[in-house]
Design a protein around this motif. Structure first.
Motif, short mmCIF file in Angstrom:
data_model
loop_
_atom_site.label_atom_id
_atom_site.label_comp_id
_atom_site.label_asym_id
_atom_site.label_seq_id
_atom_site.Cartn_x
_atom_site.Cartn_y
_atom_site.Cartn_z
N ARG A 182 0.79 -1.23 0.00
CA ARG A 182 0.00 0.00 0.00
C ARG A 182 0.82 1.28 0.00
O ARG A 182 0.28 2.36 -0.25
N ASP A 183 2.12 1.18 0.27
CA ASP A 183 2.95 2.38 0.44
C ASP A 183 4.10 2.36 -0.56
O ASP A 183 5.06 1.60 -0.41
N GLU A 184 4.01 3.20 -1.58
CA GLU A 184 5.08 3.25 -2.58
C GLU A 184 6.39 3.71 -1.96
O GLU A 184 7.47 3.25 -2.34
N GLY A 185 6.31 4.63 -0.99
CA GLY A 185 7.52 5.10 -0.32
C GLY A 185 8.27 3.96 0.36
O GLY A 185 9.50 3.91 0.33
N ALA A 186 7.53 3.04 0.97
CA ALA A 186 8.17 1.88 1.61
C ALA A 186 8.86 1.00 0.58
O ALA A 186 9.95 0.48 0.83
N ARG A 187 8.25 0.86 -0.58
CA ARG A 187 8.88 0.05 -1.64
C ARG A 187 10.17 0.71 -2.14
O ARG A 187 11.17 0.03 -2.40
N ILE A 188 10.13 2.03 -2.27
CA ILE A 188 11.32 2.75 -2.74
C ILE A 188 12.45 2.64 -1.72
O ILE A 188 13.61 2.39 -2.07
N ARG A 189 12.12 2.82 -0.42
CA ARG A 189 13.15 2.72 0.62
C ARG A 189 13.75 1.32 0.67
O ARG A 189 14.96 1.15 0.87
N ARG A 190 12.93 0.31 0.47
CA ARG A 190 13.44 -1.07 0.45
C ARG A 190 14.41 -1.27 -0.70
O ARG A 190 15.47 -1.87 -0.54
N HIS A 191 14.05 -0.76 -1.87
CA HIS A 191 14.92 -0.89 -3.04
C HIS A 191 16.24 -0.17 -2.82
O HIS A 191 17.32 -0.68 -3.16
N ASP A 192 16.19 1.03 -2.22
CA ASP A 192 17.42 1.78 -1.93
C ASP A 192 18.30 1.03 -0.95
O ASP A 192 19.54 1.05 -1.06
N THR A 193 17.69 0.36 0.03
CA THR A 193 18.46 -0.43 0.99
C THR A 193 19.18 -1.57 0.31
O THR A 193 20.36 -1.83 0.56
N LEU A 194 18.49 -2.27 -0.58
CA LEU A 194 19.10 -3.41 -1.28
C LEU A 194 20.26 -2.96 -2.16
O LEU A 194 21.28 -3.67 -2.28
N LYS A 195 20.14 -1.79 -2.77
CA LYS A 195 21.21 -1.31 -3.66
C LYS A 195 22.51 -1.01 -2.91
O LYS A 195 23.59 -1.03 -3.50
N LEU A 234 17.61 -4.34 7.79
CA LEU A 234 18.64 -5.37 7.86
C LEU A 234 18.10 -6.73 7.41
O LEU A 234 18.82 -7.51 6.78
N VAL A 235 16.84 -7.01 7.73
CA VAL A 235 16.22 -8.26 7.26
C VAL A 235 16.13 -8.25 5.73
O VAL A 235 16.39 -9.27 5.07
N ASP A 236 15.78 -7.09 5.15
CA ASP A 236 15.75 -6.98 3.68
C ASP A 236 17.13 -7.22 3.10
O ASP A 236 17.29 -7.93 2.10
N LEU A 237 18.15 -6.61 3.72
CA LEU A 237 19.52 -6.78 3.23
C LEU A 237 19.96 -8.24 3.35
O LEU A 237 20.59 -8.79 2.44
N LEU A 238 19.60 -8.87 4.45
CA LEU A 238 19.92 -10.28 4.66
C LEU A 238 19.32 -11.15 3.56
O LEU A 238 19.95 -12.10 3.09
N SER A 239 18.12 -10.81 3.13
CA SER A 239 17.45 -11.61 2.09
C SER A 239 18.20 -11.56 0.77
O SER A 239 18.18 -12.51 -0.01
N LEU A 240 18.88 -10.43 0.51
CA LEU A 240 19.63 -10.31 -0.75
C LEU A 240 20.83 -11.26 -0.75
O LEU A 240 21.11 -11.92 -1.75
N TYR A 241 21.56 -11.32 0.38
CA TYR A 241 22.70 -12.24 0.47
C TYR A 241 22.22 -13.69 0.45
O TYR A 241 22.88 -14.56 -0.13
N ARG A 242 21.07 -13.94 1.04
CA ARG A 242 20.49 -15.28 0.98
C ARG A 242 20.20 -15.68 -0.46
O ARG A 242 20.49 -16.79 -0.89
N ASP A 243 19.63 -14.75 -1.23
CA ASP A 243 19.32 -15.04 -2.64
C ASP A 243 20.59 -15.30 -3.45
O ASP A 243 20.62 -16.18 -4.32
N ALA A 244 21.65 -14.52 -3.16
CA ALA A 244 22.92 -14.73 -3.87
C ALA A 244 23.49 -16.11 -3.55
O ALA A 244 24.06 -16.79 -4.42
N LEU A 245 23.31 -16.56 -2.31
CA LEU A 245 23.78 -17.89 -1.92
C LEU A 245 22.97 -18.97 -2.65
O LEU A 245 23.52 -20.00 -3.07
N VAL A 246 21.67 -18.74 -2.80
CA VAL A 246 20.82 -19.67 -3.54
C VAL A 246 21.29 -19.76 -4.99
O VAL A 246 21.34 -20.85 -5.58
#
Length: 379
Positions: A204-217, A302-314
């Motif tokens: 429901r919140d586009e701002g939350a999606r943008i912040r999540r994407h910025d964190t992953l980058k 940090l949980v979002d960031l952790l998921s990116l490293y998990r995906d790279a391991l997969v």
């Protein structure tokens, strides 16, 4: 319709609770609901309270069900702290509340959503009320795990363990309950790793999606100590912005409302001493709430960031497992090319350590700087 409709992916737990509602031999006076964040502990607790009050065991349609679920039932009290802990004073107030018999319902149900935030002294203040409850009083304590609750309380409670619900079940809930587009619901449920509250917010919140994407980058930009420090500052700043946006308007409204209740003039430059003391107490509560909210925002990042490293391991393992971050698969691939499986695991350990340090009251920026230095990409 049923009170259990929004308790998704928890069939074994629902079966246990329904049996307790319908069979007095299976009922007990104290329950401990545990489960990972987003598993729906408080939703399950409210549904259980509604089923106990309902003449039909949880129809979801009668006045007892509706008022228990929306928090307006006279005999269902929900305690959710917005601060860092539940104090001894609050615990004593709860013990006094538990001594009262139900006024209109079949049970007096006291739900403590953050039982893991009881200080040791506060838990001890509740112990006698839980050990020797008033007749027809039920305690429902919620915590991430049994280890988060002191042994004297958990040994006197019946344990119900919730699990992480399937992504598909969370997506279906968002579509059915909140009217969210199925494609967006599927993305949000996957990105939130089945955390129901976060999934709803992402959808429901586009701002939350943008912040999540910025964190992953951030993960693909850390090539040296300088970039690591900047990345930590950026992450802390994002959390600060979200905390300020969330609290500024609310804090001002609470201050105005308090002044009105005390009969004071909100526009006055100075207030009498007794008014100032009330305002100081309110500001202290607001500061504690903002501190907790800021830490929660950082933890989610940090949980979002952790998921990116998990995906790279997969990706490295070539496992037939769905990625959490399918929408940014190019970042996953870049990270998988840059780091070995051992380095990815070390990065995940560094993120876990940072979460533990922040939870133990280490200043967030210091913990983030140490973590980001450990996340530097190899040359």
């Amino acid at each position: 319709m049923s009170v259990w409709e929004d308790v998704v992916g928890q069939e074994p737990a629902i079966e246990t609770l329904q049996r307790a509602v319908s069979n007095s031999a299976a009922m007990t006076h104290a329950w401990l609901f545990t489960g990972p964040p987003g598993s729906g502990r408080s939703v399950a607790a409210r549904a259980f309270a509604a089923a106990l009050q309902c003449p039909r065991g949880g129809c979801g349609e009668c006045r007892e069900c509706r008022t228990a679920l929306d928090g307006s039932h006279a005999d269902v009290d929900v305690i959710a702290t917005e601060g860092l802990s539940i104090s001894v004073r609050q615990a004593r107030d709860l013990a006094a509340l538990a001594a009262r018999r139900p006024s209109v319902g079949a049970w007096r149900v006291i739900i403590v959503e953050d039982a893991d935030r009881l200080t040791e002294q506060a838990a001890n203040a509740l112990l006698k009320a839980i050990e020797e409850p008033t007749e027809r009083t039920v305690w429902v304590l919620c915590a991430p795990s049994t280890e988060d609750v002191i042994i004297t309380i958990r040994s006197r409670s019946r344990h119900v363990q919730l699990r992480t619900p399937p992504v598909e079940a969370v997506a279906a809930l968002l579509t059915r309950r909140d009217g969210i587009d199925p494609a967006m619901a599927a993305y949000a449920a996957r990105a939130a790793q089945s955390h129901i509250g976060l999934a709803r917010r992402l959808a429901r919140d586009e701002g939350a999606r943008i912040r999540r994407h910025d964190t992953l980058k951030l993960a693909t930009k850390i090539t040296g100590v300088g970039q690591a420090v900047l990345a930590a500052t950026d992450l802390a700043a994002l959390a600060g912005e979200e905390t300020t946006a969330s609290s500024t308007e609310r804090d001002a409204a609470e201050r105005t409302r308090l002044l009105e209740l005390l009969g004071a003039d909100p526009s006055a430059r100075t207030q009498p001493p007794h008014i100032r003391s009330q305002l100081n107490a309110l500001e202290k509560e607001q500061k504690a709430r903002a501190t907790r909210f800021g830490r929660d925002v950082i933890d989610r990042a940090l949980v979002d960031l952790l998921s990116l490293y998990r995906d790279a391991l997969v990706r490295h393992a070539g496992a037939p497992v769905a990625l959490v971050n399918e929408d940014v698969s190019e970042l996953v691939d870049r990270l998988a090319r840059a780091m070995s499986p051992e380095q990815l695991l070390a990065a995940m350990d560094a993120i876990g350590t940072a979460r533990e340090r922040i939870d133990a009251n280490v200043p967030p920026l210091l913990a983030l700087e140490a973590m980001m230095i450990s996340l530097r990409l190899p040359r």
